[in-house]
Design a protein around this motif. Structure first.
Motif, PDB file in Angstrom:
ATOM      1  N   HIS A   1      45.607  47.790  51.627  1.00 55.57           N
ATOM      2  CA  HIS A   1      46.746  46.968  51.099  1.00 55.57           C
ATOM      3  C   HIS A   1      46.129  45.291  51.112  1.00 55.57           C
ATOM      4  O   HIS A   1      46.339  44.524  50.256  1.00 55.57           O
ATOM      5  N   TYR A   2      45.797  44.966  52.406  1.00 56.28           N
ATOM      6  CA  TYR A   2      45.156  43.504  52.447  1.00 56.28           C
ATOM      7  C   TYR A   2      44.149  43.246  51.971  1.00 56.28           C
ATOM      8  O   TYR A   2      43.640  42.114  51.812  1.00 56.28           O
ATOM      9  N   ASP A   3      43.212  44.169  51.352  1.00 51.16           N
ATOM     10  CA  ASP A   3      41.936  43.781  51.000  1.00 51.16           C
ATOM     11  C   ASP A   3      41.926  42.908  49.679  1.00 51.16           C
ATOM     12  O   ASP A   3      42.853  42.993  48.890  1.00 51.16           O
ATOM     13  N   GLY A   4      41.270  41.803  49.756  1.00 49.36           N
ATOM     14  CA  GLY A   4      41.292  40.806  48.846  1.00 49.36           C
ATOM     15  C   GLY A   4      42.461  39.772  48.984  1.00 49.36           C
ATOM     16  O   GLY A   4      42.383  38.794  48.163  1.00 49.36           O
ATOM     17  N   ARG A   5      43.330  39.907  49.958  1.00 55.66           N
ATOM     18  CA  ARG A   5      44.601  39.067  49.909  1.00 55.66           C
ATOM     19  C   ARG A   5      43.738  37.808  50.990  1.00 55.66           C
ATOM     20  O   ARG A   5      42.648  37.916  51.276  1.00 55.66           O
ATOM     21  N   GLY A   6      44.790  36.818  51.273  1.00 52.70           N
ATOM     22  CA  GLY A   6      44.694  35.944  52.127  1.00 52.70           C
ATOM     23  C   GLY A   6      44.472  36.318  53.675  1.00 52.70           C
ATOM     24  O   GLY A   6      43.823  35.497  54.427  1.00 52.70           O
ATOM     25  N   ILE A   7      44.937  37.463  53.686  1.00 51.68           N
ATOM     26  CA  ILE A   7      44.819  38.024  55.365  1.00 51.68           C
ATOM     27  C   ILE A   7      44.097  39.173  55.296  1.00 51.68           C
ATOM     28  O   ILE A   7      44.253  40.002  54.108  1.00 51.68           O
TER      29      ILE A   7
ATOM     30  N   THR B   1      42.715  35.649  58.803  1.00 55.76           N
ATOM     31  CA  THR B   1      42.663  35.083  57.577  1.00 55.76           C
ATOM     32  C   THR B   1      41.291  35.417  57.090  1.00 55.76           C
ATOM     33  O   THR B   1      40.388  35.457  57.659  1.00 55.76           O
ATOM     34  N   ALA B   2      41.410  35.451  55.694  1.00 51.16           N
ATOM     35  CA  ALA B   2      40.247  35.917  54.962  1.00 51.16           C
ATOM     36  C   ALA B   2      38.981  34.805  55.263  1.00 51.16           C
ATOM     37  O   ALA B   2      39.304  33.694  55.087  1.00 51.16           O
TER      38      ALA B   2
ATOM     39  N   LEU C   1      38.221  31.864  53.003  1.00 49.17           N
ATOM     40  CA  LEU C   1      39.409  30.669  52.888  1.00 49.17           C
ATOM     41  C   LEU C   1      39.384  29.847  54.013  1.00 49.17           C
ATOM     42  O   LEU C   1      40.068  28.849  54.141  1.00 49.17           O
TER      43      LEU C   1
END
Lengths: 211, 259, 211
Positions: free
Chosen positions: C48-54, C67-68, C71
């Protein structure tokens, strides 16, 4: 599979996630950069997290991530709450929150007792209240109000979300007793009784005073 | 009255003690003033505060005070002041109406009832506030935030006026001192010749050379004029236009037109 | 619209979020409770979090949110702190501007005061001066000049726009206070010194009023 997420959204998400403090839109802009719609990103993120284990909330002007309230039973840490506020401090906090800005004398008038030294200090040390100026009356007393940290701690978007504040206001319970009497007097003199709040009764038992 | 700011138990004393008169009587320190006691008693009437019987409430308060006295508890003065005031209020409410009384006992009773309502409202609101889902107890922020870093960069400022003023001051402070000889007032030989020639026509008799000097001139100019005029008279004597005489050294120098 | 999320997923998500340290599957179970597939929830969250900011990452046996990585640059914000130049720095800058190119010794001779080490550094940090070469004299000292940023900052088209000594004098900027006083007393004129702009005098006293 990597989904392409909106860069602004990702950046806002990361900034809020990494921050030790709630952030305002302007603070977020300081990290994310100039010409993007941060508010839109916040709303979009808020929707995305709705119902998840983490939620994005606004408290005053600031935004932060927090765990969902309904999971408290899983995460509650009893040891964190070793210091509980005294009854005096709770009442004082409540009076400040519902009446702000309010002077020490006004707090004492409601509680019917002097504030012992330190009660206001404790609330200020907790970061929930602070002096916001002086009342322009003789003696120029300090007046107190709540802080953004107060809203954050108690999960309030704004003071309008204080539990029951609308009802208390409607019932006149946030007005000083003297004000209530002044209004009654005015109402009597004008023989205008349209406002039932200002109705005075001469019955001994005061049974039918409308509030 | 001892008052811990943070207490172990958040539950206010009235919660249980209200049902237990023994604790109520003994634990006077648990009460925060007479209004607090009155509110507890009022709530014991188990009616809406707006419908409270003030007369009954006064009776209960006086009973409370008497019991405390029986137990030889030291009561703070404000409890006794309230007791006295309530005694007066009760009698005023029960006696035939005195139309002169201002404020009327009914107004006093209403004021008391309004104060109790307000304190009660804040007490309940405080409890509701404390019962909310609170950060750190029910709700949690991120446990280990990376933190946002702010790199401070110095930006220097200086105003244009400051810049040029500074240069002006540097120059003013450090310019090598220029020594300029002051312009002195002098009488040149030409001026003296002209002046003495013009004036000698009127001097048939021996006249002191000092009479030819400009009047009102300062000492420096007079000195210069004297020197120039002396030279001028010598020149004029040489030309045969005048005669000079001096009786002795340092005597006045006398001048006259040659006949 | 509230989407119904899987309760285990929500609980795992919240526990990882609130934890101060990475958590193992067993530690997570301590929060979430017994009979659920925590590993499956972790994999599902990671996706789910893959590619998000987290992102949810596993380090050894423990899991944590971070955090990614791409970023990270956003999370450092440069903040400008405005400071006024010291008097010594302003004087030095003005001397460079009027006399450039000029060596340190020449600046000191004009100022009549030595320059402390940091003064030129500050002017270079501000971007207003820079070394432009060396004077071909014994010791080959660096010589300094102003930069285009200097002109921009002070709103000048060129150095020729700087007021001349006559202008400064006319504006009273060349008069130390005591000189002005003397003039009022005597009404004397000062000797004209119009082309001292570019004049470097070596006859100044080095006094010790270093600012």
């Amino acid at each position: 599979m990597m989904i392409e997420h909106d860069p602004t959204l990702r950046a806002v998400e990361a900034a809020l996630f990494a921050s030790q403090e709630p952030l305002t839109v302007e603070q977020i802009r300081g990290y994310v950069g100039g010409d993007v719609d941060i508010r839109a990103a916040l709303v979009s993120l808020q929707e995305h997290y709705d119902g998840r284990g983490i939620e994005l909330v606004q408290r005053g002007k600031s935004w932060h991530f927090q765990t969902a309230a309904d999971l408290a039973h899983l995460l509650r840490r009893e040891k964190e709450e070793t210091r509980k506020l005294s009854r005096a401090a709770v009442e004082t906090l409540s009076i400040i929150a519902y009446h702000e800005p309010v002077s020490r004398a006004e707090i004492e008038a409601i509680r019917g007792v002097q504030i012992s030294k330190g009660t206001l200090d404790v609330l200020m040390e907790a970061g929930w209240t602070r002096p916001t100026g002086r009342r322009e009356v003789p003696g120029r007393p300090l007046i107190y109000a709540t802080t953004p940290e107060f809203l954050t701690h108690f999960g309030l978007e704004s003071r309008r979300d204080l539990p029951g504040i609308d009802d208390l206001k409607a019932a006149g319970l946030l007005d000083p007793v003297d004000t209530v009497f002044d209004e009654m007097q005015t109402g009597e003199e004008e023989a205008d009784d349209s406002d039932s709040d200002a109705e005075i009764t001469n019955e001994v038992e005061i049974n039918d005073t409308e509030a | 009255m001892a008052l811990d700011l943070f207490v172990e138990d958040e539950a206010p004393p009235y919660a249980e003690e209200a049902d237990n008169p023994d604790i109520l009587k003994i634990d006077i320190d648990g009460w925060e003033g007479p209004l607090d006691v009155l509110l507890m008693l009022a709530r014991n009437q188990k009616v809406d505060l707006r419908q409270i019987s003030i007369v009954e409430l006064v009776g209960q308060y006086l009973e409370f005070i008497n019991e405390a006295r029986d137990l030889k508890l030291e009561l703070a003065a404000d409890y006794l002041v309230m007791a006295a005031w309530l005694t007066y209020l009760k009698s005023a409410l029960l006696l035939p109406k005195d139309p002169e009384a201002d404020p009327s006992p009914e107004e006093l009773a209403l004021r008391l009832q309004l104060r109790l309502e307000r304190l009660n409202a804040m007490r309940e609101s405080g409890a509701r506030l404390m019962a909310r889902d609170r950060i750190g107890r029910d709700i949690f922020l991120r446990g280990n935030p990376e933190g946002l870093r702010t790199i401070k960069k110095r930006a220097w400022t200086c105003g244009y006026f400051d810049l040029i003023t500074a240069y002006g001051q540097v120059k003013a402070r450090t310019q090598p001192a220029l020594h300029v000889v002051k312009k002195r007032q002098v009488m040149t030989l030409e001026e003296a010749l002209e002046r003495v020639s013009a004036m000698i026509g009127r001097a048939i008799e021996w006249t002191d050379i000092k009479a030819f000097l400009p009047l009102g001139a300062d000492a420096a100019l007079r000195k210069s004029a004297l020197a120039s005029s002396f030279l001028a008279t010598l020149e004029l004597a040489k030309q045969g236009a005048i005669e000079l005489k001096q009786d002795e050294s340092f005597a006045p120098l006398m001048v006259r037109k040659r006949a």
